[in-house]
Design an enzyme around this catalytic site. Structure first.
Site, PDB file in Angstrom:
ATOM      1  N   HIS A 184     -10.671  -2.335   7.185  1.00  0.00           N
ATOM      2  CA  HIS A 184      -9.819  -1.251   7.245  1.00  0.00           C
ATOM      3  C   HIS A 184      -8.990  -1.080   8.713  1.00  0.00           C
ATOM      4  CE1 HIS A 184      -7.928   2.434   4.837  1.00  0.00           C
ATOM      5  NE2 HIS A 184      -7.409   2.438   6.046  1.00  0.00           N
ATOM      6  N   HIS A 202      -5.097  -1.194  10.169  1.00  0.00           N
ATOM      7  CA  HIS A 202      -3.377  -1.316   9.938  1.00  0.00           C
ATOM      8  C   HIS A 202      -2.538  -1.972  11.003  1.00  0.00           C
ATOM      9  CE1 HIS A 202      -3.141   1.484   6.367  1.00  0.00           C
ATOM     10  NE2 HIS A 202      -4.307   1.884   6.725  1.00  0.00           N
ATOM     11  N   GLY A 219      -0.276   5.929   2.480  1.00  0.00           N
ATOM     12  CA  GLY A 219       0.606   7.023   2.491  1.00  0.00           C
ATOM     13  C   GLY A 219      -0.135   8.188   2.132  1.00  0.00           C
ATOM     14  N   HIS A 267      -6.353   3.590  -0.934  1.00  0.00           N
ATOM     15  CA  HIS A 267      -6.702   4.801  -0.150  1.00  0.00           C
ATOM     16  C   HIS A 267      -6.834   5.948  -1.079  1.00  0.00           C
ATOM     17  CE1 HIS A 267      -4.909   2.526   3.056  1.00  0.00           C
ATOM     18  NE2 HIS A 267      -5.237   3.549   4.006  1.00  0.00           N
ATOM     19  N   GLU A 291      -9.468  10.976   1.363  1.00  0.00           N
ATOM     20  CA  GLU A 291      -9.177  11.162   2.509  1.00  0.00           C
ATOM     21  C   GLU A 291      -8.499  12.497   2.580  1.00  0.00           C
ATOM     22  OE1 GLU A 291      -6.902   9.504   6.541  1.00  0.00           O
ATOM     23  OE2 GLU A 291      -6.325   8.823   4.576  1.00  0.00           O
ATOM     24  N   ASP A 294      -9.289   1.931  11.340  1.00  0.00           N
ATOM     25  CA  ASP A 294      -7.650   2.259  10.695  1.00  0.00           C
ATOM     26  C   ASP A 294      -6.946   1.936  11.666  1.00  0.00           C
ATOM     27  OD1 ASP A 294      -6.392   3.677   8.825  1.00  0.00           O
ATOM     28  OD2 ASP A 294      -7.157   5.721   9.449  1.00  0.00           O
ATOM     29  N   ASP A 352       0.529  -1.941  11.686  1.00  0.00           N
ATOM     30  CA  ASP A 352       1.525  -1.084  12.667  1.00  0.00           C
ATOM     31  C   ASP A 352       0.749  -0.081  13.194  1.00  0.00           C
ATOM     32  OD1 ASP A 352       0.589  -0.104  10.007  1.00  0.00           O
ATOM     33  OD2 ASP A 352       2.772   0.736   9.612  1.00  0.00           O
TER      34      ASP A 352
END
Length: 362
Positions: free
Chosen positions: A19, A21, A181, A208, A211, A300, A23
């Site tokens: 996991h 990202h 998101g 996701h 969370e 993350d 960006d």
């Protein structure tokens, strides 16, 4: 005598990352450099150290929604093939330098089309960057295997198109699909057609869930959508009762999650920043590990959390007293849960992870 895990020794340990990202992991210097090349003038700082501090501070917001706001700047500089290739290549090099031997890096193609790129062109640029990063890492003596997850934003209506993109590139480096998101108000069941498409094509996906939102998010991801893994999933503890003597009783949802060995992609530092947990010491990671859920350690967003896999593992060691056998178990958990074929997973476990941990364990 075996050397106990420390920041320095953990850095040498082989790691598997599920996991991360794309960006959320740029080098601050790269953000500034590409912004200058492309004419983006919206950065809050143009000094490398000041920008790194800004990202870290802005992301420590206490809510998932505010945590996501700084991504507007990283996404803004990832709108050309050259920028996407560079960011992807540097991502691989940075992970390999941290002794990550396998990684699945995710990103949302729909966020990178503001300058006219097609979804296919976006994915092609990222995959080419990953491939070049693997070559550079191998040449530097840090071999790594990196695969891609394509993500759909849960507030948008493009998930079916992104799922189709995942299948279109499944033999070229894309190994799965994800939705991400803000969770509140955007349940995973809004994207059932995308998940059905993935299942119909015998493909894997993670969601996701659990969370920023509670048990209903996890219930939908598992029962209705059929997720192979859960991104974060920390709120599963709401379905667990811990008695005064330390014994744990699982509710129905927690039981099925554990019984089916559904992996939890846990990201400790990020969870503190978003307010999902109050501190690393209060993170449910240890409770879930002790009750034998399939927990994995993840970064993350390395830029936003100013973190690495080494740091995440070191924080858990400090908080819960883990030793090398624990870290090996979490690493093998991740490798078992990867979306690559079984024989490839087994080869990395048997030929890379176990031999290198054997040296550390002593």
């Amino acid at each position: 005598m075996t050397t106990p895990p420390s920041l320095e020794t953990i850095k040498r340990a082989p790691k598997a990352l599920l996991h991360d990202h794309l960006d959320g992991g740029l080098r601050p210097a790269t953000v500034i450099d590409i912004a200058g090349q492309t004419g983006y003038d919206g950065l809050p700082a143009t000094d490398v150290d000041e920008l790194a501090l800004w990202f870290r501070t802005a992301s420590h917001s206490g809510s998932l929604e505010r945590y996501l706001e700084p991504f507007s700047h990283t996404v803004a500089v990832m709108q050309t093939p050259e920028a996407l290739h560079r960011v992807a290549c540097e991502c691989v090099e940075d992970l390999a330098a941290d002794a990550v031997v396998y990684a699945e890096v995710r990103f949302a193609p729909e966020l990178h089309i503001n300058r006219g790129l097609s979804f296919d062109a976006v994915v092609e640029a990222v995959l080419a960057g990953f491939a070049d990063g693997e070559k550079a890492a191998a040449a530097a003596g840090n071999p790594i295997v990196v695969r891609c997850l394509v993500t759909a934003m849960r507030h948008a209506a493009l998930s079916r198109e992104i799922a189709e993109l995942a299948i279109r590139f499944r033999d070229r480096g894309v190994v799965g699909f994800d939705i991400a998101g803000a969770e509140a108000g955007y349940p995973p069941t809004r994207h059932l057609d995308a998940f059905e498409y993935m299942r119909n094509n015998n493909a894997r996906f993670t969601i996701h869930a659990g969370e920023a939102f509670g048990l209903p998010s996890i219930q939908e991801a598992i029962a209705f959508c059929g997720a192979d893994r859960l991104g974060h999933g920390v709120r599963i503890v709401d379905d667990m009762d811990v008695s005064g003597d330390g014994s744990v009783r699982l509710g129905r949802l927690a039981s099925i999650l554990r019984d089916k060995r559904i992996p939890l992609e846990m990201c400790p530092s990020s969870n503190v920043q978003t307010g999902a947990v109050a501190s690393i010491a209060e993170h449910p990671f240890d409770l879930l590990a002790r009750t034998r859920f399939r927990v994995t350690v993840n970064t993350d967003n390395r830029l936003m959390s100013d973190t690495t896999m080494t740091r995440e593992m070191a924080l858990l060691v400090e908080a819960f007293g883990y030793g090398w056998t624990d870290l090996q178990r979490f690493t093998i958990n991740a490798m078992k849960s990867a979306f690559i074929p079984f024989d490839e997973r087994l080869a990395i476990i048997d030929e890379v992870i176990k031999p290198r941990y054997a040296v550390l364990i002593g």
